[in-house]
Design a protein around this motif. Structure first.
Motif, mmCIF file in Angstrom:
data_model
loop_
_atom_site.group_PDB
_atom_site.id
_atom_site.type_symbol
_atom_site.label_atom_id
_atom_site.label_comp_id
_atom_site.label_asym_id
_atom_site.label_seq_id
_atom_site.Cartn_x
_atom_site.Cartn_y
_atom_site.Cartn_z
ATOM 1 N N LEU A 1 0.826 -1.199 0.000
ATOM 2 C CA LEU A 1 0.000 0.000 0.000
ATOM 3 C C LEU A 1 0.867 1.258 0.000
ATOM 4 C CD1 LEU A 1 -3.266 0.611 1.899
ATOM 5 C CD2 LEU A 1 -1.490 2.331 2.019
ATOM 6 N N MET A 2 1.933 1.265 0.790
ATOM 7 C CA MET A 2 2.813 2.425 0.857
ATOM 8 C C MET A 2 3.514 2.653 -0.479
ATOM 9 S SD MET A 2 3.932 4.719 3.078
ATOM 10 C CE MET A 2 5.284 5.846 3.398
ATOM 11 N N GLU A 3 3.944 1.587 -1.092
ATOM 12 C CA GLU A 3 4.600 1.678 -2.391
ATOM 13 C C GLU A 3 3.640 2.255 -3.433
ATOM 14 O OE1 GLU A 3 7.241 -1.283 -5.258
ATOM 15 O OE2 GLU A 3 5.716 -2.138 -3.933
ATOM 16 N N SER A 4 2.407 1.778 -3.436
ATOM 17 C CA SER A 4 1.399 2.260 -4.368
ATOM 18 C C SER A 4 1.028 3.709 -4.078
ATOM 19 C CB SER A 4 0.154 1.364 -4.291
ATOM 20 O OG SER A 4 -0.857 1.824 -5.152
ATOM 21 N N SER A 5 0.865 4.047 -2.811
ATOM 22 C CA SER A 5 0.470 5.399 -2.422
ATOM 23 C C SER A 5 1.516 6.425 -2.816
ATOM 24 C CB SER A 5 0.229 5.462 -0.914
ATOM 25 O OG SER A 5 -0.882 4.676 -0.544
ATOM 26 N N PHE A 6 2.795 6.062 -2.698
ATOM 27 C CA PHE A 6 3.855 7.014 -3.024
ATOM 28 C C PHE A 6 3.753 7.451 -4.481
ATOM 29 C CE2 PHE A 6 8.114 8.162 -4.486
ATOM 30 C CZ PHE A 6 8.440 9.152 -3.558
ATOM 31 N N ARG B 1 0.909 8.108 5.797
ATOM 32 C CA ARG B 1 1.140 7.362 7.029
ATOM 33 C C ARG B 1 -0.162 6.767 7.558
ATOM 34 N NH1 ARG B 1 4.139 9.355 12.662
ATOM 35 N NH2 ARG B 1 4.917 7.265 13.180
ATOM 36 N N ASN B 2 -0.164 5.458 7.760
ATOM 37 C CA ASN B 2 -1.319 4.766 8.346
ATOM 38 C C ASN B 2 -2.624 5.145 7.656
ATOM 39 O OD1 ASN B 2 0.096 3.278 10.427
ATOM 40 N ND2 ASN B 2 0.358 5.217 11.516
ATOM 41 N N LEU B 3 -2.619 5.061 6.335
ATOM 42 C CA LEU B 3 -3.777 5.476 5.546
ATOM 43 C C LEU B 3 -5.015 4.641 5.855
ATOM 44 C CD1 LEU B 3 -5.084 7.126 3.320
ATOM 45 C CD2 LEU B 3 -3.932 5.685 1.620
ATOM 46 N N VAL C 1 1.335 4.082 19.428
ATOM 47 C CA VAL C 1 1.493 2.693 19.024
ATOM 48 C C VAL C 1 1.814 1.849 20.252
ATOM 49 C CG1 VAL C 1 2.781 1.071 17.615
ATOM 50 C CG2 VAL C 1 2.303 3.366 16.736
ATOM 51 N N SER C 2 0.904 0.965 20.598
ATOM 52 C CA SER C 2 1.112 0.017 21.682
ATOM 53 C C SER C 2 0.225 -1.180 21.414
ATOM 54 C CB SER C 2 0.772 0.636 23.042
ATOM 55 O OG SER C 2 -0.618 0.872 23.153
ATOM 56 N N THR C 3 0.564 -2.284 22.011
ATOM 57 C CA THR C 3 -0.233 -3.494 21.825
ATOM 58 C C THR C 3 -1.669 -3.266 22.273
ATOM 59 O OG1 THR C 3 1.713 -4.889 22.146
ATOM 60 C CG2 THR C 3 -0.446 -5.925 22.417
ATOM 61 N N GLN C 4 -1.827 -2.621 23.401
ATOM 62 C CA GLN C 4 -3.168 -2.371 23.944
ATOM 63 C C GLN C 4 -3.979 -1.477 23.009
ATOM 64 O OE1 GLN C 4 -3.144 -0.547 27.806
ATOM 65 N NE2 GLN C 4 -5.347 -0.752 28.112
ATOM 66 N N GLN D 1 11.259 -2.878 6.310
ATOM 67 C CA GLN D 1 11.210 -2.668 7.757
ATOM 68 C C GLN D 1 10.850 -1.230 8.101
ATOM 69 O OE1 GLN D 1 11.207 -5.020 10.082
ATOM 70 N NE2 GLN D 1 11.344 -6.465 8.356
ATOM 71 N N LYS D 2 11.342 -0.290 7.322
ATOM 72 C CA LYS D 2 11.011 1.122 7.565
ATOM 73 C C LYS D 2 9.535 1.391 7.312
ATOM 74 C CE LYS D 2 15.650 2.723 6.368
ATOM 75 N NZ LYS D 2 16.487 3.350 5.305
ATOM 76 N N ILE D 3 8.982 0.760 6.271
ATOM 77 C CA ILE D 3 7.553 0.921 5.985
ATOM 78 C C ILE D 3 6.710 0.365 7.123
ATOM 79 C CG2 ILE D 3 5.675 0.160 4.477
ATOM 80 C CD1 ILE D 3 7.640 0.255 2.146
ATOM 81 N N LYS D 4 7.085 -0.811 7.616
ATOM 82 C CA LYS D 4 6.351 -1.411 8.732
ATOM 83 C C LYS D 4 6.397 -0.511 9.962
ATOM 84 C CE LYS D 4 7.192 -6.295 7.562
ATOM 85 N NZ LYS D 4 7.827 -7.546 8.037
ATOM 86 N N SER D 5 7.557 0.016 10.248
ATOM 87 C CA SER D 5 7.717 0.866 11.427
ATOM 88 C C SER D 5 6.953 2.173 11.272
ATOM 89 C CB SER D 5 9.205 1.147 11.656
ATOM 90 O OG SER D 5 9.392 2.016 12.743
ATOM 91 N N TRP D 6 7.056 2.783 10.112
ATOM 92 C CA TRP D 6 6.380 4.070 9.863
ATOM 93 C C TRP D 6 4.862 3.913 9.870
ATOM 94 C CZ3 TRP D 6 7.155 8.949 10.275
ATOM 95 C CH2 TRP D 6 6.389 9.880 9.575
ATOM 96 N N ASN D 7 4.371 2.778 9.407
ATOM 97 C CA ASN D 7 2.926 2.498 9.359
ATOM 98 C C ASN D 7 2.561 1.428 10.387
ATOM 99 O OD1 ASN D 7 1.949 3.984 6.707
ATOM 100 N ND2 ASN D 7 3.904 2.987 6.209
ATOM 101 N N LYS D 8 3.035 1.593 11.594
ATOM 102 C CA LYS D 8 2.883 0.555 12.616
ATOM 103 C C LYS D 8 1.423 0.248 12.919
ATOM 104 C CE LYS D 8 4.641 -2.210 15.770
ATOM 105 N NZ LYS D 8 5.370 -3.447 15.370
#
Length: 408
Positions: free
Chosen positions: A143-148, A185-187, A200-203, A265-272
């Protein structure tokens, strides 16, 4: 991400019935006998449907399925007022942006599926109490790749030389206070109505997932699109003919370069937030399939769906596949080209009889043109007034731009 192994369960209750049911009138013209439905459901098809159209997640294809289903049955759509393309997006949805809605006195709408930022209390003002709510999620990496590419003109992406450049310098490019910051981010989190810059937290992510599960009857997964369609048609008590489709608004993947493990990994972290929601609903998607049908049934239905799509391509499409935008011959079938994305489209075969041509045309019509067609059907008088006003404005602008005689 691999699909989990199935437990052996009996076929979905009530779905496998008599064979050889007649093909639906919509698909009948010009189609091979092999496209006869594999089964006909004994339950009652659902016709009150809400689809949250999440950006860049195969949602335009789902929208086309809903458009065709509703149009064939003369159902009413909750369409954007004044023939707009979205329902007040990116602001939270309010019922008053639906054409024809009048609080307390509006006739019921059957289907709602245009882009919105979800707010269920407002949707409930428009849709019947027995509405089936569903949506779709996509792997945030894709999704991030497409959105860019698609949203390259937004404030976050505009000056970034590449996706890696953006991810390596988010503090330089990203301003959370910009009204279009959600595109980068987190679209998906934003489209579901949550804060895309939330903690961002598990809860917290578990709470978001629980809210979605409470509000929606089904969440599909774009990476398993055909499996999703099988699950959807069973949940709605539809036939395979109702969900057969071609990809709509699909980007040309040949322009993409493979992503490095570091970029992923950066995409996962940025869009946690998106990533955690995707993991949760990918699990629940397969749990639902595992609980409701056997592996043999799923494989049978997916194979039948793909065979239908293949036969439709032979019947409808030149070359039996999509084409680049500059190759599209009928502008009515040309999708909007946006940002730096290269959106594919289709050419219909020549010489089709009128009924087959109309059926094939509906299968490949982009959402903007299809939305306009539905609006004209539901609100013919207002559609005419809007068209006349647009033509007058266009003529006025052309007159202003025309040079005066006697001047160089």
């Amino acid at each position: 991400m691999e699909a989990p192994q199935f437990k052996q369960k009996k076929s979905f209750k009530g779905q496998l019935t008599r064979l050889g049911a007649p093909v639906s009138p919509f698909l009948a013209p010009g189609l091979p006998d092999g496209l006869a439905p594999s089964h006909e459901a004994t339950c009652t098809p659902k016709t009150h449907i809400f689809f949250l159209k999440v950006h860049k997640s195969a949602s335009s294809t789902i929208m086309n399925i809903l458009f065709r289903f509703g149009e064939r049955r003369n159902l009413t759509f909750a369409l954007p007022v004044n023939q707009f393309s979205q329902l007040f997006y990116p602001f939270y949805f309010v019922a008053e942006v639906v054409e024809g809605f009048t609080d307390g006195t509006s006739p019921p709408f059957d289907i709602m599926c245009h882009h919105m930022r979800f707010l269920k209390v407002e949707v409930e003002r428009v849709m019947p109490n027995d509405t089936f709510y569903f949506s779709i999620l996509r792997n945030p990496i894709h999704l991030m790749e497409s959105s860019f590419m698609y949203f390259k003109g937004t404030s976050s992406f505009f000056n970034a030389k590449s996706l890696d450049d953006f991810l390596n310098h988010t503090s330089k490019f990203y301003d959370p206070l910009r009204p279009d910051s959600h595109y980068s981010r987190n679209l998906m989190t934003f489209d579901f109505g949550f804060n895309h810059n939330g903690r961002v937290s598990t809860q917290h992510t578990q709470m978001l997932a629980q809210i979605i599960e409470k509000q929606f009857d089904l969440v599909l997964i774009a990476e398993y699109f055909d499996e999703s369609l099988v699950l959807l048609k069973d949940a709605l008590c539809w036939s395979l003919d109702d969900v057969v489709s071609f990809p709509i608004n699909q980007q040309d993947a040949s322009y993409r370069s493979p992503l490095s493990s570091s970029t992923i990994q950066k995409i996962k972290s940025w869009n946690k937030l998106d990533w955690e929601l995707y993991l949760h609903f990918n699990r629940s998607f397969w749990e639902r399939i595992n609980q409701s049908m056997s592996r043999e049934y799923l494989e049978q239905e997916v194979a039948a769906l793909r065979e239908r799509r293949k036969q439709l391509a032979k019947t409808c499409l030149q070359g039996e596949q999509s084409v680049h935008s500059w190759e599209i011959q009928d502008k009515l079938l040309a999708p909007l080209q946006y940002g730096k994305a290269k959106i594919l489209g289709y050419n219909l075969k020549h010489g089709l009889d009128e009924a087959t041509k109309q059926a094939c045309q509906s299968l490949v019509m982009p959402e903007l043109q299809y939305s306009e067609r539905l609006y004209k059907r539901q609100f013919p008088q207002k559609a005419l007034r809007l068209s006349q006003a647009k033509n007058r404005s266009k003529a006025h602008n052309m007159k202003k731009q025309r040079p005066l005689k006697g001047h160089s």
